[in-house]
Design an enzyme around this catalytic site. Structure first.
Site, PDB file in Angstrom:
ATOM      1  N   SER A  10       0.855  -1.185   0.000  1.00  0.00           N
ATOM      2  CA  SER A  10       0.000   0.000   0.000  1.00  0.00           C
ATOM      3  C   SER A  10       0.886   1.227   0.000  1.00  0.00           C
ATOM      4  O   SER A  10       2.040   1.177   0.462  1.00  0.00           O
ATOM      5  CB  SER A  10      -0.859   0.029   1.262  1.00  0.00           C
ATOM      6  OG  SER A  10      -1.441   1.310   1.430  1.00  0.00           O
TER       7      SER A  10
ATOM      8  N   TYR B 253      -0.876  -0.849  10.134  1.00  0.00           N
ATOM      9  CA  TYR B 253      -1.047  -1.175   8.707  1.00  0.00           C
ATOM     10  C   TYR B 253       0.196  -0.763   7.907  1.00  0.00           C
ATOM     11  O   TYR B 253       0.713  -1.541   7.093  1.00  0.00           O
ATOM     12  CB  TYR B 253      -2.295  -0.450   8.214  1.00  0.00           C
ATOM     13  CG  TYR B 253      -2.697  -0.724   6.780  1.00  0.00           C
ATOM     14  CD1 TYR B 253      -3.362  -1.910   6.442  1.00  0.00           C
ATOM     15  CD2 TYR B 253      -2.471   0.209   5.773  1.00  0.00           C
ATOM     16  CE1 TYR B 253      -3.757  -2.147   5.136  1.00  0.00           C
ATOM     17  CE2 TYR B 253      -2.868  -0.020   4.466  1.00  0.00           C
ATOM     18  CZ  TYR B 253      -3.520  -1.207   4.156  1.00  0.00           C
ATOM     19  OH  TYR B 253      -3.912  -1.426   2.852  1.00  0.00           O
TER      20      TYR B 253
ATOM     21  N   LYS C  48       2.731  -3.191   5.780  1.00  0.00           N
ATOM     22  CA  LYS C  48       2.955  -3.042   4.337  1.00  0.00           C
ATOM     23  C   LYS C  48       4.427  -2.752   4.028  1.00  0.00           C
ATOM     24  O   LYS C  48       4.969  -3.246   3.041  1.00  0.00           O
ATOM     25  CB  LYS C  48       2.044  -1.934   3.781  1.00  0.00           C
ATOM     26  CG  LYS C  48       0.544  -2.260   3.909  1.00  0.00           C
ATOM     27  CD  LYS C  48       0.185  -3.542   3.184  1.00  0.00           C
ATOM     28  CE  LYS C  48      -1.303  -3.823   3.167  1.00  0.00           C
ATOM     29  NZ  LYS C  48      -1.639  -5.069   2.458  1.00  0.00           N
TER      30      LYS C  48
HETATM   31  P1  NAP Z   1     -11.461  -6.043   1.098  1.00  0.00           P
HETATM   32  O1  NAP Z   1     -12.425  -5.627   0.044  1.00  0.00           O
HETATM   33  O2  NAP Z   1     -11.745  -5.745   2.522  1.00  0.00           O
HETATM   34  O3  NAP Z   1     -11.212  -7.639   0.932  1.00  0.00           O
HETATM   35  C1  NAP Z   1     -10.341  -8.281   1.816  1.00  0.00           C
HETATM   36  C2  NAP Z   1     -10.155  -9.708   1.361  1.00  0.00           C
HETATM   37  O4  NAP Z   1      -9.213 -10.323   2.241  1.00  0.00           O
HETATM   38  C3  NAP Z   1     -11.420 -10.525   1.442  1.00  0.00           C
HETATM   39  O5  NAP Z   1     -11.421 -11.426   0.348  1.00  0.00           O
HETATM   40  C4  NAP Z   1     -11.266 -11.286   2.765  1.00  0.00           C
HETATM   41  O6  NAP Z   1     -11.956 -12.525   2.807  1.00  0.00           O
HETATM   42  C5  NAP Z   1      -9.768 -11.514   2.770  1.00  0.00           C
HETATM   43  N1  NAP Z   1      -9.211 -11.753   4.107  1.00  0.00           N
HETATM   44  C6  NAP Z   1      -9.197 -10.928   5.191  1.00  0.00           C
HETATM   45  N2  NAP Z   1      -8.583 -11.524   6.224  1.00  0.00           N
HETATM   46  C7  NAP Z   1      -8.185 -12.743   5.783  1.00  0.00           C
HETATM   47  C8  NAP Z   1      -7.511 -13.840   6.380  1.00  0.00           C
HETATM   48  N3  NAP Z   1      -7.091 -13.801   7.657  1.00  0.00           N
HETATM   49  N4  NAP Z   1      -7.305 -14.947   5.635  1.00  0.00           N
HETATM   50  C9  NAP Z   1      -7.724 -15.021   4.348  1.00  0.00           C
HETATM   51  N5  NAP Z   1      -8.353 -14.013   3.723  1.00  0.00           N
HETATM   52  C10 NAP Z   1      -8.583 -12.900   4.442  1.00  0.00           C
HETATM   53  O7  NAP Z   1      -9.998  -5.428   0.832  1.00  0.00           O
HETATM   54  P2  NAP Z   1      -9.357  -4.838  -0.515  1.00  0.00           P
HETATM   55  O8  NAP Z   1      -9.601  -3.378  -0.538  1.00  0.00           O
HETATM   56  O9  NAP Z   1      -9.728  -5.658  -1.689  1.00  0.00           O
HETATM   57  O10 NAP Z   1      -7.813  -5.011  -0.190  1.00  0.00           O
HETATM   58  C11 NAP Z   1      -7.038  -6.075  -0.722  1.00  0.00           C
HETATM   59  C12 NAP Z   1      -5.572  -5.811  -0.439  1.00  0.00           C
HETATM   60  O11 NAP Z   1      -5.195  -4.584  -1.064  1.00  0.00           O
HETATM   61  C13 NAP Z   1      -5.248  -5.650   1.042  1.00  0.00           C
HETATM   62  O12 NAP Z   1      -4.000  -6.231   1.329  1.00  0.00           O
HETATM   63  C14 NAP Z   1      -5.186  -4.160   1.230  1.00  0.00           C
HETATM   64  O13 NAP Z   1      -4.359  -3.796   2.314  1.00  0.00           O
HETATM   65  C15 NAP Z   1      -4.604  -3.720  -0.101  1.00  0.00           C
HETATM   66  N6  NAP Z   1      -4.878  -2.329  -0.433  1.00  0.00           N
HETATM   67  C16 NAP Z   1      -6.154  -1.900  -0.632  1.00  0.00           C
HETATM   68  C17 NAP Z   1      -6.368  -0.563  -0.935  1.00  0.00           C
HETATM   69  C18 NAP Z   1      -7.743   0.005  -1.170  1.00  0.00           C
HETATM   70  O14 NAP Z   1      -7.856   1.227  -1.320  1.00  0.00           O
HETATM   71  N7  NAP Z   1      -8.784  -0.809  -1.228  1.00  0.00           N
HETATM   72  C19 NAP Z   1      -5.284   0.314  -1.026  1.00  0.00           C
HETATM   73  C20 NAP Z   1      -4.005  -0.172  -0.824  1.00  0.00           C
HETATM   74  C21 NAP Z   1      -3.812  -1.503  -0.531  1.00  0.00           C
HETATM   75  P3  NAP Z   1     -13.531 -12.638   3.235  1.00  0.00           P
HETATM   76  O15 NAP Z   1     -14.322 -12.153   2.039  1.00  0.00           O
HETATM   77  O16 NAP Z   1     -13.755 -14.077   3.515  1.00  0.00           O
HETATM   78  O17 NAP Z   1     -13.705 -11.737   4.409  1.00  0.00           O
END
Ligand code: NAP
Length: 249
Positions: free
Chosen positions: A144, A157, A161
């Site tokens: 991130s 967080y 990262k």
């Molecule tokens: P999200 O919509 O909240 O989805 C999170 C995903 O992670 C879900 O599929 C969830 O599974 C899974 N998960 C959470 N805890 C877990 C565990 N202990 N074991 C296995 N799976 C787990 O998040 P997102 O926005 O797509 O983010 C995905 C990645 O991108 C993350 O690493 C986040 O830090 C990074 N990121 C996101 C953003 C952003 O703006 N969205 C920006 C920078 C980085 P369930 O569906 O079963 O809960």
């Protein structure tokens, strides 16, 4: 199915929603067989699988909390038995527990470090065995912008990262000679469940800091992941690719 991926097996942790979902769909479109990992949202994961199958692809959903060593072992065992050894690993599962440091509990800190960083260690280690045997592999971890420039309220967080970045650079040096690349994608703001809690005011402030003036889409992150997973990206390793609309400029 497009050519080039040779029906390699790709495993996306947290592939049930958000960015992981878009990555699973995109990698399947490029001809990979998909392992869609999820923590608790079986319905969402099965929907991703069904969507891939409808388009003629192959995918399975496997539940596992990737912060837990035994569950990661089971995840890779099941993936290997049902689809074959994992050639492309995307360490995407991630959570936030945002609070200013003085109010952050040790439990909030541990939960985020374990889910985001320890999972990356556990899954990469589990995937490497097969990749070393195959003399080919791709490890892509989703960090991130917070791991590069920090973010108030996200000490846990941001640390997780930044840790993923140091981890990936070190492992890239260990396995480069074996045909395995290890890279990091650092997204900025993307509209998913993770950012859904941002109040409108915070969204406005965030957008004002993004050079391109808008949040990214999951598909825009997935496109970069698909490139890093491909044969074309063979000469890139240990890199951090920001996909943030110019947020961290
Ligand atoms: P999200 O919509 O909240 O989805 C999170 C995903 O992670 C879900 O599929 C969830 O599974 C899974 N998960 C959470 N805890 C877990 C565990 N202990 N074991 C296995 N799976 C787990 O998040 P997102 O926005 O797509 O983010 C995905 C990645 O991108 C993350 O690493 C986040 O830090 C990074 N990121 C996101 C953003 C952003 O703006 N969205 C920006 C920078 C980085 P369930 O569906 O079963 O809960």
């Amino acid at each position: 199915m497009s050519e080039g991926s040779h029906q390699r097996v790709a495993l996306v942790t947290g592939g049930s929603r958000g960015l992981g979902r878009a990555m699973a769909i995109r990698l399947a479109g490029a001809g990979h067989r998909l392992v869609v990992n999820y923590a608790s949202n079986a319905d969402a994961a099965e929907k991703v699988v069904a969507g891939i199958e409808e388009k003629g692809g192959e995918a399975i959903a496997v539940q596992a909390d990737v912060s837990q060593g035994e569950q990661v072992e089971r995840l890779f065992e099941e993936a290997g038995e049902r689809l074959g050894p994992v050639a492309v690993l995307v360490n995407n599962a991630g959570v936030t527990r945002d609070r200013l440091l003085l109010r952050m509990s040790a439990a909030d800190f541990d939960h985020v470090i374990d889910t985001n960083l320890k999972s990356t260690f556990l899954c990469t280690k589990a995937a490497l065995r097969g990749m070393l045997r195959a003399k080919w592999g791709r490890v892509i971890s989703i960090a991130s912008v917070a791991g590069l420039v920090g973010n108030a309220g996200q000490a846990n967080y941001g640390a997780s990262k930044a840790g993923m970045i140091g981890f990936s650079k070190s492992v890239a040096k260990e396995v480069g000679s074996r045909g395995i690349t290890v890279n990091v994608v650092a997204p900025g703001f993307v509209a998913t469940d993770l950012t859904a809690d941002l109040v409108d005011k915070a969204k406005e402030v965030a957008e004002g800091r993004i050079s391109l003036g808008r949040f990214g889409t999951p598909e825009e992150i997935a496109a970069v992941v698909a490139f890093l997973a491909s044969d074309e990206a063979a000469y890139m390793t240990g890199q951090v690719i920001s996909v943030d609309g110019g947020l961290a400029l």
